[in-house]
Scaffold this motif. Structure first.
Motif, short mmCIF file in Angstrom:
data_model
loop_
_atom_site.label_atom_id
_atom_site.label_comp_id
_atom_site.label_asym_id
_atom_site.label_seq_id
_atom_site.Cartn_x
_atom_site.Cartn_y
_atom_site.Cartn_z
N GLY A 186 29.13 55.36 -11.35
CA GLY A 186 29.28 54.37 -10.23
C GLY A 186 27.74 53.67 -10.25
N ASP A 187 27.61 52.69 -9.27
CA ASP A 187 26.33 51.76 -9.00
C ASP A 187 25.50 52.63 -8.11
OD1 ASP A 187 27.64 51.56 -6.67
OD2 ASP A 187 27.98 49.43 -7.00
N GLY A 188 24.48 51.97 -7.64
CA GLY A 188 23.39 52.66 -6.81
C GLY A 188 23.93 52.86 -5.38
N GLU A 189 24.69 51.79 -5.10
CA GLU A 189 25.31 51.87 -3.64
C GLU A 189 26.19 53.08 -3.54
OE1 GLU A 189 26.03 50.93 0.16
OE2 GLU A 189 25.12 49.39 -0.99
N THR A 190 26.98 53.25 -4.34
CA THR A 190 27.91 54.26 -4.35
C THR A 190 27.11 55.97 -4.45
OG1 THR A 190 29.68 53.07 -5.55
CG2 THR A 190 29.81 55.30 -5.82
N TRP A 191 26.08 55.78 -5.40
CA TRP A 191 25.42 56.86 -5.58
C TRP A 191 24.65 57.21 -4.34
CZ3 TRP A 191 23.86 60.19 -9.41
CH2 TRP A 191 22.72 60.98 -9.29
N CYS A 192 23.92 56.30 -3.45
CA CYS A 192 23.53 56.56 -2.45
C CYS A 192 24.32 57.17 -1.26
CB CYS A 192 22.57 55.32 -1.72
SG CYS A 192 21.71 55.49 -0.21
N THR A 193 25.42 56.37 -1.21
CA THR A 193 26.35 56.79 -0.02
C THR A 193 26.71 58.12 -0.10
OG1 THR A 193 27.28 54.53 0.27
CG2 THR A 193 28.80 56.14 0.85
N ALA A 194 27.29 58.47 -1.35
CA ALA A 194 27.88 59.86 -1.55
C ALA A 194 26.98 60.84 -1.34
CB ALA A 194 28.53 59.88 -3.11
N TRP A 195 25.86 61.00 -1.87
CA TRP A 195 24.71 62.05 -1.69
C TRP A 195 24.36 62.00 -0.36
CZ3 TRP A 195 24.30 65.68 -5.29
CH2 TRP A 195 24.69 65.53 -6.59
N ALA A 196 24.46 60.89 0.37
CA ALA A 196 23.81 61.04 1.84
C ALA A 196 24.92 61.51 2.71
CB ALA A 196 23.57 59.57 2.33
N GLU A 197 26.29 61.27 2.18
CA GLU A 197 27.48 61.89 2.90
C GLU A 197 27.46 63.44 2.79
OE1 GLU A 197 30.89 59.78 1.79
OE2 GLU A 197 30.56 57.98 3.09
N LEU A 198 27.16 63.85 1.72
CA LEU A 198 27.15 65.21 1.24
C LEU A 198 26.15 65.80 2.07
CD1 LEU A 198 27.71 67.89 -0.29
CD2 LEU A 198 26.14 66.98 -2.09
N ALA A 199 24.96 65.05 2.13
CA ALA A 199 23.63 65.81 2.90
C ALA A 199 24.15 65.93 4.40
CB ALA A 199 22.55 64.89 2.81
N ARG A 200 24.96 64.86 4.79
CA ARG A 200 25.15 64.94 6.16
C ARG A 200 26.04 66.01 6.65
NH1 ARG A 200 27.07 60.18 6.53
NH2 ARG A 200 24.78 59.21 6.36
N GLY A 201 27.00 66.35 5.69
CA GLY A 201 28.09 67.34 6.05
C GLY A 201 27.58 68.87 5.94
N VAL A 202 26.45 68.84 5.03
CA VAL A 202 25.73 70.21 5.01
C VAL A 202 24.95 70.49 6.11
CG1 VAL A 202 24.02 71.47 3.28
CG2 VAL A 202 26.01 70.19 2.40
N ARG A 203 24.22 69.35 6.73
CA ARG A 203 23.60 69.35 7.80
C ARG A 203 24.15 69.82 9.00
NH1 ARG A 203 19.24 65.09 10.73
NH2 ARG A 203 18.85 66.84 12.48
N GLU A 204 25.43 69.21 9.17
CA GLU A 204 26.32 69.60 10.31
C GLU A 204 26.46 70.81 10.28
OE1 GLU A 204 29.36 66.68 10.14
OE2 GLU A 204 28.11 65.12 10.73
N ARG A 205 27.31 71.67 9.15
CA ARG A 205 27.18 72.91 9.20
C ARG A 205 26.06 73.71 9.52
NH1 ARG A 205 30.09 71.19 4.79
NH2 ARG A 205 28.79 71.84 3.02
#
Length: 403
Positions: free
Chosen positions: A42-61
């Motif tokens: 994907g492009d940079g926008e896709t990259w940034c969004t996906a890893w940030a969402e993963l980080a957010r989910g892991v932080r919530e847990r």
């Protein structure tokens, strides 16, 4: 190489780095591979969004685990979330509002890393290192049960890596071996750049000497066992500092770097270099502007790499980067220095051997090969082998003499 995770060279490397951090609990292999499969092409926008969402989910847990008193799960989750937020930052310049996105993702990264170090045993100590008319933010992290004067490792980060990577690459293995570790952001690095607008400088001895002064003023530092280790572009900053700062007992450059600009010219090619050397600033900037306009992925990477220098003109930027050259001062280095030399080094190929040949004092060149799985810049997936070779050497150099 026998495998790739992305056709994008930068994304491929970042995925490898994330996988390798799993050795020090900085990532989970399944989480990394699942996210990488969705964004690798994907492009940079896709990259940034996906890893940030993963980080957010892991932080919530992690936050839920903390609320339930499950401290190990919380601590480990905060570290992974910090690492994933750091990975997201690589693509942030492709976002629709890069400055806003940078502020959001970096705040998440630092909050998670702060929570992780606060849950460490013993909790890390946030520190403020006097530096010119301001200060450098950092953390002192020690081993469980450590007391009295300890060997101390100053961890010098590279050009754009998050501090969570500095921890997994150098900090965690040092603490595991009984060292006290200082993590810090220098000029142009992460919080100093993003929050204060302070950019890089080539004369890094003016950064490391205040750091050494700070550590030697503390009662827990053994002045005979002070080490310095640097990642990536710090392969230049470490030897540059050693040419002037002689209170360090041993140092590591991973990898060796002689001229920082070589990593830029390696990608730009000889024709552009000839144009730059002609001194025609307008022609060079015009050619670069057109090339970056036609290649959005390259433009994103260029902005990310250029940001810490604070220079807009490509011509002026490369003029500034060319100042980062250890050749004139290498003859002054007397501190024992270990230099890593991995197969497939794609930023500074051949520089490790060149630096080794320049050094007049004690030195060690350590090869890492593809056959061992420890190849590429900073040995992203050969961490166990890296730690064994590098820290065994450091331990030997820092053996305490009571005489």
């Amino acid at each position: 190489m026998t495998y790739r995770f992305s056709a994008n060279e930068q994304f491929d490397y970042e995925i490898r780095l994330a996988l390798g951090s799993g050795w020090r609990q900085g990532a989970d292999v399944g989480e990394v591979l699942a996210t990488a499969s969705a964004v690798a092409d994907g492009d940079g926008e896709t990259w940034c969004t996906a890893w940030a969402e993963l980080a957010r989910g892991v932080r919530e847990r992690a936050e839920r685990a903390a609320a339930e008193g499950r401290t190990v799960s919380a601590r480990d989750g905060w570290l992974r979330a910090a690492g994933y937020s750091g990975t997201a930052l690589v693509g942030v310049d492709a976002a629709a509002d890069p400055e806003k996105r940078l502020a959001e993702v970096f705040a998440e990264h630092r909050a998670c890393f702060d929570r992780f170090l606060g849950a460490w045993d013993p909790p890390a100590e946030p520190v403020s290192i006097p530096y010119e008319d301001t200060s450098l933010p950092g953390y002192l992290v020690g081993p469980s049960g450590g007391s009295g004067p300890l060997p101390t490792l100053i961890v010098n980060n590279g050009s754009d890596g998050p501090i969570s990577s500095a921890w997994t690459l150098l900090g965690a293995p040092a603490v595991a071996r009984g060292y006290r570790v200082l993590l810090f952001d220098g000029p142009g690095q992460q919080s100093m750049l993003f929050e204060r607008g302070v950019t890089f400088r080539p004369d890094w001895e003016n950064v490391i000497t205040p750091v050494v002064d700070f550590l030697l003023a503390r009662p827990g530092t053994d002045p005979r066992r002070l080490a310095l280790a640097g990642i990536s572009q710090a392969g230049y900053w470490v030897p540059r500092s050693l040419a002037f700062e002689h209170r360090i007992a041993a140092a590591v450059a991973d990898p060796g770097v002689v001229r920082v600009a070589d990593s830029w010219w390696h990608n730009l090619g000889p024709d552009l270099r000839t144009l730059w050397e002609s001194g025609d600033r307008a022609a060079f900037d015009g050619f670069m502007a057109e090339g970056l306009r036609r290649d959005p992925a390259l433009a994103t990477l260029w902005r990310w790499r250029a940001k810490p220098y604070g220079v807009d003109s490509p011509f002026d930027l490369l003029t500034e980067v060319s100042r980062y050259d250890v050749t004139p001062v290498a003859g002054r280095i007397t501190t024992p220095l270990l230099i890593t030399d991995p197969d497939g080094e794609h930023f500074w190929p051949g520089a490790a051997q060149e630096l080794y040949d320049l050094l007049p004092g004690p030195k060690q060149l350590v090869r890492f090969t593809e056959e061992e799985g420890a190849h590429l810049h900073c040995e992203p997936m050969g961490r166990a082998l890296f730690e064994q070779r590098v820290f065994d050497w450091l331990d030997g150099r820092l053996t305490r003499s009571d005489g």
